[in-house]
Design a protein around this motif. Structure first.
Motif, PDB file in Angstrom:
ATOM      1  N   ASP A  12       0.755  -1.176  -0.006  1.00 26.71           N
ATOM      2  CA  ASP A  12       0.002  -0.125   0.060  1.00 26.71           C
ATOM      3  C   ASP A  12       0.936   1.231   0.062  1.00 26.71           C
ATOM      4  N   VAL A  34      -9.977   3.389   1.511  1.00 26.27           N
ATOM      5  CA  VAL A  34     -11.440   3.068   1.171  1.00 26.27           C
ATOM      6  C   VAL A  34     -12.315   4.310   1.614  1.00 26.27           C
ATOM      7  N   ARG A  37     -11.665   6.973  -0.434  1.00 22.62           N
ATOM      8  CA  ARG A  37     -12.482   7.164  -1.898  1.00 22.62           C
ATOM      9  C   ARG A  37     -14.122   7.096  -1.626  1.00 22.62           C
ATOM     10  N   ASN A  48     -16.881   2.366  -7.207  1.00 30.27           N
ATOM     11  CA  ASN A  48     -16.174   1.252  -6.903  1.00 30.27           C
ATOM     12  C   ASN A  48     -15.521   1.138  -5.525  1.00 30.27           C
ATOM     13  N   ALA A  49     -15.459   1.986  -4.732  1.00 31.56           N
ATOM     14  CA  ALA A  49     -15.041   1.864  -3.439  1.00 31.56           C
ATOM     15  C   ALA A  49     -15.825   1.052  -2.459  1.00 31.56           C
ATOM     16  N   LYS A  51     -17.733  -1.714  -3.118  1.00 33.25           N
ATOM     17  CA  LYS A  51     -17.100  -3.071  -3.371  1.00 33.25           C
ATOM     18  C   LYS A  51     -15.683  -3.581  -2.605  1.00 33.25           C
ATOM     19  N   GLU A  52     -14.989  -2.388  -2.771  1.00 29.50           N
ATOM     20  CA  GLU A  52     -13.812  -2.438  -1.959  1.00 29.50           C
ATOM     21  C   GLU A  52     -13.852  -2.683  -0.665  1.00 29.50           C
ATOM     22  N   LYS A  55     -14.181  -6.153   1.305  1.00 32.51           N
ATOM     23  CA  LYS A  55     -13.090  -6.990   1.502  1.00 32.51           C
ATOM     24  C   LYS A  55     -12.725  -6.926   2.921  1.00 32.51           C
ATOM     25  N   TYR A  56     -13.127  -5.850   3.910  1.00 30.57           N
ATOM     26  CA  TYR A  56     -12.725  -5.930   5.168  1.00 30.57           C
ATOM     27  C   TYR A  56     -13.730  -6.506   5.969  1.00 30.57           C
ATOM     28  N   GLY A  60     -16.181  -3.188   6.962  1.00 29.58           N
ATOM     29  CA  GLY A  60     -16.299  -2.874   5.792  1.00 29.58           C
ATOM     30  C   GLY A  60     -17.623  -2.775   5.257  1.00 29.58           C
TER      31      GLY A  60
END
Length: 307
Positions: A12, A34, A37, A48-49, A51-52, A55-56, A60
């Motif tokens: 990162d 995230v 964003r 799109n953030a 969907k990111e 992942k958390y 998330g």
């Protein structure tokens, strides 16, 4: 998943400094990236953030729900279309009850077993979404394109589906008790054994829909488009069919007790074996091809013979 989702991973990029990053700064990694964003003014970056964030894990997911609901509460002035991209996401079993999912891209998403009760989905897209076992009671689904979706057995009681496009949808055995379906398009939909009791279907298009064994007791079907329906053995007791065009329909063995058939068009309709006890046929029109139950007198029921 990393033990601490707020920490950057090996690859990162990190913005230095002890203070929060200003808008537009290059925070690219970790959950903080995230969050940044999601606050962006750039439509695609923010969309799109979402969907990111998934992942958390639960952290998330909580962020996704918090951000989506913030828009409805007026905490965001952004008008994005789509507002969030969750296409193809695995959202099975997620609790979205009451969540603002308007204009969210849910195409191909797995929403099996999800709780979507009272969720606001106006303007969302659900093409190819998996909804098996989902709870959609009281959900706002008006004007959505739900054509060809498998909605069989789902709880849609009290849902707002006014103006929804449900052409060829599978709604067999679904619970649509008290649902709002004004001017919805249900052409060629499978509604076998569907519970539509007390549903509002005024002006709905039900052309060639299969309603065999459906429960339409107390349903409001005034001026609905019913051409080509299969209503054999359907429960239409206490239904409002005033002004409805039932010409040529098969209503054999249907229950129409206490139904309102005032001004209905019954020309060529098959009502053989139907239960018409205490039904109101005042000024309903029929012709010599109309088949009534044995012993039933349309003249005594104040129906009008059409030449």
């Amino acid at each position: 998943m990393a033990e601490n989702p707020n920490q950057p991973t090996e690859y990162d990029a990190i913005l230095g400094g002890a203070y929060p990053a200003p808008p537009g700064a290059a925070i690219l990694g970790g959950l903080e990236g995230v969050k940044h964003r999601l606050a962006s003014e750039a439509v695609s970056l923010r969309s799109n953030a979402f969907k990111e964030a998934l992942k958390y894990g639960q952290t998330g997911l909580d962020l996704v729900i918090q951000t989506l609901n913030a828009d409805r509460k007026g905490n965001s002035t952004k008008e994005l279309a789509p507002r969030a991209n969750l296409s193809g996401a695995n959202l099975s079993g997620v609790d979205f009850s009451g969540v603002n999912l308007s204009r969210v891209n849910l195409n191909g998403a797995n929403l099996s077993g999800a709780n979507l009760s009272k969720a606001y989905l106006s303007g969302a897209t659900l093409s190819g979404a998996i909804l098996s076992g989902a709870n959609l009671s009281g959900a706002i689904l008006n004007s959505l394109d739900l054509s060809k979706l498998d909605l069989s057995g789902l709880d849609l009681s009290g849902a707002n589906l006014s103006g929804a496009y449900l052409r060829e949808a599978n709604l067999s055995c679904a619970n649509l008790t008290g649902a709002y379906l004004r001017e919805a398009n249900l052409s060629w939909a499978d509604l076998t054994k569907t519970n539509l009791s007390r549903a509002i279907l005024s002006g709905a298009i039900l052309r060639e829909a299969n309603l065999n064994g459906a429960n339409l007791s107390g349903a409001y079907l005034s001026w609905a488009h019913l051409h080509g329906l299969d209503l054999r053995e359907a429960d239409l007791s206490e239904a409002d069919l005033s002004g409805a065009n039932l010409s040529g329909l098969d209503l054999s063995r249907a229950s129409l007790s206490r139904a309102n058939l005032c001004w209905a068009n019954l020309r060529e309709a098959d009502l053989s074996g139907a239960n018409l006890s205490k039904a109101n046929l005042t000024k309903a029109t029929y012709n010599m091809a109309t088949r009534f139950p044995k012993g039933f007198s349309p003249n005594r029921a104040k129906a009008m013979l059409s030449k």
